[in-house]
Design a protein around this motif. Structure first.
Motif, PDB file in Angstrom:
ATOM      1  N   TYR A  32      32.887 -58.467  16.457  1.00 50.14           N
ATOM      2  CA  TYR A  32      32.390 -57.234  17.052  1.00 50.14           C
ATOM      3  C   TYR A  32      33.601 -56.362  17.355  1.00 50.14           C
ATOM      4  O   TYR A  32      34.736 -56.816  17.258  1.00 50.14           O
ATOM      5  CB  TYR A  32      31.556 -57.510  18.304  1.00 50.14           C
ATOM      6  N   SER A  33      33.346 -55.096  17.684  1.00 53.75           N
ATOM      7  CA  SER A  33      34.447 -54.179  17.973  1.00 53.75           C
ATOM      8  C   SER A  33      34.517 -53.924  19.467  1.00 53.75           C
ATOM      9  O   SER A  33      33.499 -53.903  20.140  1.00 53.75           O
ATOM     10  CB  SER A  33      34.234 -52.827  17.293  1.00 53.75           C
TER      11      SER A  33
ATOM     12  N   GLY B  92      30.427 -62.191  23.434  1.00 58.23           N
ATOM     13  CA  GLY B  92      31.085 -60.915  23.728  1.00 58.23           C
ATOM     14  C   GLY B  92      30.096 -59.767  23.769  1.00 58.23           C
ATOM     15  O   GLY B  92      30.173 -58.879  24.626  1.00 58.23           O
ATOM     16  N   LEU B  93      29.133 -59.784  22.835  1.00 58.67           N
ATOM     17  CA  LEU B  93      28.132 -58.713  22.817  1.00 58.67           C
ATOM     18  C   LEU B  93      27.150 -58.879  23.976  1.00 58.67           C
ATOM     19  O   LEU B  93      26.739 -57.899  24.601  1.00 58.67           O
ATOM     20  CB  LEU B  93      27.387 -58.697  21.486  1.00 58.67           C
TER      21      LEU B  93
ATOM     22  N   SER C 152      27.068 -45.752  28.250  1.00 55.23           N
ATOM     23  CA  SER C 152      28.071 -46.047  27.232  1.00 55.23           C
ATOM     24  C   SER C 152      29.430 -46.369  27.832  1.00 55.23           C
ATOM     25  O   SER C 152      30.206 -47.122  27.253  1.00 55.23           O
ATOM     26  CB  SER C 152      28.191 -44.908  26.223  1.00 55.23           C
ATOM     27  N   CYS C 153      29.739 -45.845  29.012  1.00 63.92           N
ATOM     28  CA  CYS C 153      31.033 -46.172  29.605  1.00 63.92           C
ATOM     29  C   CYS C 153      31.069 -47.607  30.101  1.00 63.92           C
ATOM     30  O   CYS C 153      32.129 -48.178  30.314  1.00 63.92           O
ATOM     31  CB  CYS C 153      31.392 -45.209  30.743  1.00 63.92           C
TER      32      CYS C 153
ATOM     33  N   ILE D 134      29.804 -50.110  28.401  1.00 60.57           N
ATOM     34  CA  ILE D 134      29.724 -51.017  27.251  1.00 60.57           C
ATOM     35  C   ILE D 134      31.120 -51.245  26.700  1.00 60.57           C
ATOM     36  O   ILE D 134      31.771 -50.318  26.228  1.00 60.57           O
ATOM     37  CB  ILE D 134      28.814 -50.445  26.151  1.00 60.57           C
ATOM     38  N   GLN D 135      31.568 -52.491  26.780  1.00 63.82           N
ATOM     39  CA  GLN D 135      32.909 -52.826  26.329  1.00 63.82           C
ATOM     40  C   GLN D 135      32.946 -53.074  24.815  1.00 63.82           C
ATOM     41  O   GLN D 135      33.794 -52.558  24.122  1.00 63.82           O
ATOM     42  CB  GLN D 135      33.374 -54.087  27.093  1.00 63.82           C
ATOM     43  N   ASN D 136      32.005 -53.881  24.335  1.00 63.50           N
ATOM     44  CA  ASN D 136      31.992 -54.295  22.931  1.00 63.50           C
ATOM     45  C   ASN D 136      30.797 -53.738  22.181  1.00 63.50           C
ATOM     46  O   ASN D 136      29.724 -53.582  22.738  1.00 63.50           O
ATOM     47  CB  ASN D 136      31.960 -55.826  22.828  1.00 63.50           C
ATOM     48  N   TYR D 137      31.007 -53.466  20.888  1.00 65.63           N
ATOM     49  CA  TYR D 137      29.950 -52.942  20.023  1.00 65.63           C
ATOM     50  C   TYR D 137      29.825 -53.796  18.770  1.00 65.63           C
ATOM     51  O   TYR D 137      30.814 -54.338  18.297  1.00 65.63           O
ATOM     52  CB  TYR D 137      30.285 -51.506  19.580  1.00 65.63           C
ATOM     53  N   PRO D 138      28.629 -53.873  18.187  1.00 60.81           N
ATOM     54  CA  PRO D 138      28.514 -54.560  16.889  1.00 60.81           C
ATOM     55  C   PRO D 138      29.348 -53.833  15.835  1.00 60.81           C
ATOM     56  O   PRO D 138      29.523 -52.623  15.904  1.00 60.81           O
ATOM     57  CB  PRO D 138      27.021 -54.452  16.565  1.00 60.81           C
TER      58      PRO D 138
ATOM     59  N   GLU E 161      33.861 -42.227  13.076  1.00 64.69           N
ATOM     60  CA  GLU E 161      33.523 -42.830  14.360  1.00 64.69           C
ATOM     61  C   GLU E 161      34.625 -43.770  14.826  1.00 64.69           C
ATOM     62  O   GLU E 161      34.941 -43.823  16.008  1.00 64.69           O
ATOM     63  CB  GLU E 161      32.215 -43.605  14.180  1.00 64.69           C
ATOM     64  N   THR E 162      35.208 -44.533  13.872  1.00 65.18           N
ATOM     65  CA  THR E 162      36.213 -45.503  14.274  1.00 65.18           C
ATOM     66  C   THR E 162      37.638 -44.997  14.052  1.00 65.18           C
ATOM     67  O   THR E 162      38.571 -45.757  14.131  1.00 65.18           O
ATOM     68  CB  THR E 162      36.058 -46.806  13.470  1.00 65.18           C
TER      69      THR E 162
END
Lengths: 110, 434
Positions: free
Chosen positions: A68-69, B68-69, B92-93, B95-99, B200-201
């Protein structure tokens, strides 16, 4: 890939694969894995970034690790249950090796 | 209360689908399940709430939620063997981890290749049809074809050009047009979706930041000798030789900084001891660049292909007495992908060689046939015997043509051998291929 095929394909593990999985006792990003392995082997093994990228990609495809990122868009790797089973099997094999080496190794001392 | 929505093309732009799902949540519809086969999205009525969705694609997904997610508030809403839709109700602030987006990017790139291959095939097919179109559709030829070919063949019914044949032709043409437009739609969606996903990244910014090539600086540098250009055709067929060449140039004080097609650009500098690594990857993610950059490698050049398979040139300074570094600490793992690359390059050049042999052979054969059917030549040979001016000139010309035409296929044949030799060099140096 089923668990049996994974076991057949990965065990016995190469040093690279073993240390990469071992360093994932907590989730890490790729470069963190390289640093961790260098630390725990006291500089003996410095993994090449290309080797790490290839191995991590392969492990991901086999379902041993997941990704995950984080907020800085860094990729974090985490070991899966399948991966945990795999490393436990390997550690068991290494323990057997170590036990026998310790027991019979003394016979090689003059 | 439930609602069902059909979105057949939801996977072509995942960000749009995610926004739509978030909107539905805001209107009081919570996504309960997706039927991936029928493309049906099932919603349950609930309190309007804020929710963020992320759609992940993986080659192999076992359906489990990583720690982690989970720690960042994600839960799995619906998934199958490849796709997983995650939902999160936090801000959103928080949320540490994203898929990860990597799977979607790879899949889009593959679909883009499919669409482009379709265009190529369609183009060839259309070209063939258009070139024989006047031949087939002149009514005299239709009669000749149906009389001679079909009625003389045993067991084949005579083919009659009737209205039903025209209907079939019409349906075929319409189907082809629809599929062409669909392929165009797919290609456009893939390119734009990937562009937004990489933005986005900040992946695209990372790559483009390295290649702010200034054309004015380049041309003035070339003029006053500060920048040197060298051509090396087919440098990718034997990458180890190209690497050695770049290192040699660096030792002579020419530092590589840019590659355009087959032209390598060097800038005059002090002689340095550098290691260059040319790396080919079938799938490239942001992680690939992060890993190498963090390990101290300098990124000099990468191919700008949107299809995600890339050649990248990395370099690292080598201190005195130090063993030359490499991207790979254990090259045995890499031999497998080197073999695949070498096979592919080899096949490509063998095919090109065969293609030229075929084309030239066809041309020469048709020239011979045509010349032999000309009145002057045959009567001349008949009256003067074999050793006459016409005949000698004729065979000299043919021999000359064959000589010229065999240069191309031979050249490509030689190139086709290079990757094979490269693979065996690597195998010898780095051990067995598992």
């Amino acid at each position: 890939m089923s668990i049996d095929r994974i076991i057949k394909s990965y065990l016995p593990m190469t040093e690279t694969a073993f240390y990469i999985l071992l360093s994932l006792y907590e989730p890490r990003h790729g470069y963190g894995i390289i640093r961790m392995v260098e630390e725990i082997t006291k500089g003996r093994i410095v993994l090449g970034s290309g080797t790490v990228y290839g191995t991590l990609t392969k492990m991901q495809r086999d379902g041993i690790i997941t990704v995950y990122s984080n907020q800085e868009h860094k990729t974090i790797y985490e070991i899966t249950d399948t991966g945990k089973k795999l490393i436990k099997l390997e550690i068991g094999r290494l323990n057997e090796l170590h036990r026998n080496a310790a027991e019979l190794g003394v016979r090689f001392h003059d | 209360m439930t609602k069902k929505c059909f979105r057949p093309f939801w996977s072509f732009d995942v960000q749009e689908t995610e926004n739509w799902l978030a909107q539905m949540a805001g209107q009081g519809w919570r996504l309960s399940r997706i039927n991936f086969h029928t493309r049906a999205f099932l919603f349950e009525q609930c309190e309007p709430h804020r929710a963020i969705y992320r759609i992940q694609y993986l080659r192999v997904f076992d359906g489990s939620l990583s720690k982690g997610l989970a720690a960042s508030g994600w839960s799995i809403v619906s998934s199958n063997r490849h796709w997983c839709v995650y939902g999160n109700s936090r801000e959103s602030c928080g949320i540490q981890n994203y898929p990860t987006r990597d799977g979607v990017l790879s899949r889009n790139a593959k679909l883009l290749i499919c669409a482009n291959s379709y265009f190529v095939v369609f183009g060839i097919f259309a070209f063939i049809v258009i070139s024989i179109f006047p031949l087939i559709f002149s009514s005299a030829n239709i009669r000749i074809i149906s009389e001679n070919f079909f009625s003389h063949s045993v067991g084949i019914l005579p083919w009659v050009w009737s209205s039903s044949t025209w209907v079939i032709m019409f349906i075929t043409v319409v189907t082809l047009c629809i599929s062409l437009f669909f392929a165009i739609y797919v290609a456009v969606e893939m390119v734009s979706s990937n562009k937004r996903l990489t933005n986005e990244t900040s992946y695209a910014a990372l790559i483009h930041g390295y290649f702010q090539k200034n054309n004015e600086v380049m041309s003035s540098g070339l003029k006053n000798g500060l920048i040197i250009k060298r051509s090396k055709l087919f440098w990718y067929l034997a990458p180890d030789k190209t690497e050695a060449w770049l290192e040699e140039m660096a030792k002579r004080g020419l530092s590589f900084f840019h590659l355009a097609g087959n032209s390598f650009y060097f800038i005059k500098s002090t002689p340095i001891n550098r290691r260059y690594c040319l790396d080919y990857q079938a799938t490239v993610t942001k992680e690939y660049f992060d890993l190498h950059l963090n390990s101290g490698w300098n990124l000099l050049y990468t191919t700008q292909s949107p299809f995600q398979s890339k050649w990248t040139v990395w370099s690292k300074h080598v201190s005195r007495g130090e063993h030359a570094p490499d991207l790979y600490s254990d090259k045995t793992d890499n031999l497998h992908s080197i073999r695949r690359l070498a096979t592919r390059n080899s096949m490509m050049y063998f095919a090109t060689s065969l293609y030229f042999i075929f084309i030239f052979g066809w041309q020469i054969a048709s020239i011979i046939i045509r010349m032999n059917s000309q009145e002057e030549v045959t009567t001349s040979v008949a009256s003067n015997g074999f050793f006459d001016p016409w005949s000698i000139i004729f065979w000299l010309v043919i021999g000359f043509l064959i000589l010229i035409c065999s240069i191309m296929p031979t050249y490509f044949f030689v190139q086709a051998i290079q990757p094979i030799r490269y693979y065996f060099r690597m195998k010898k140096k780095y051990g067995t291929d598992k």
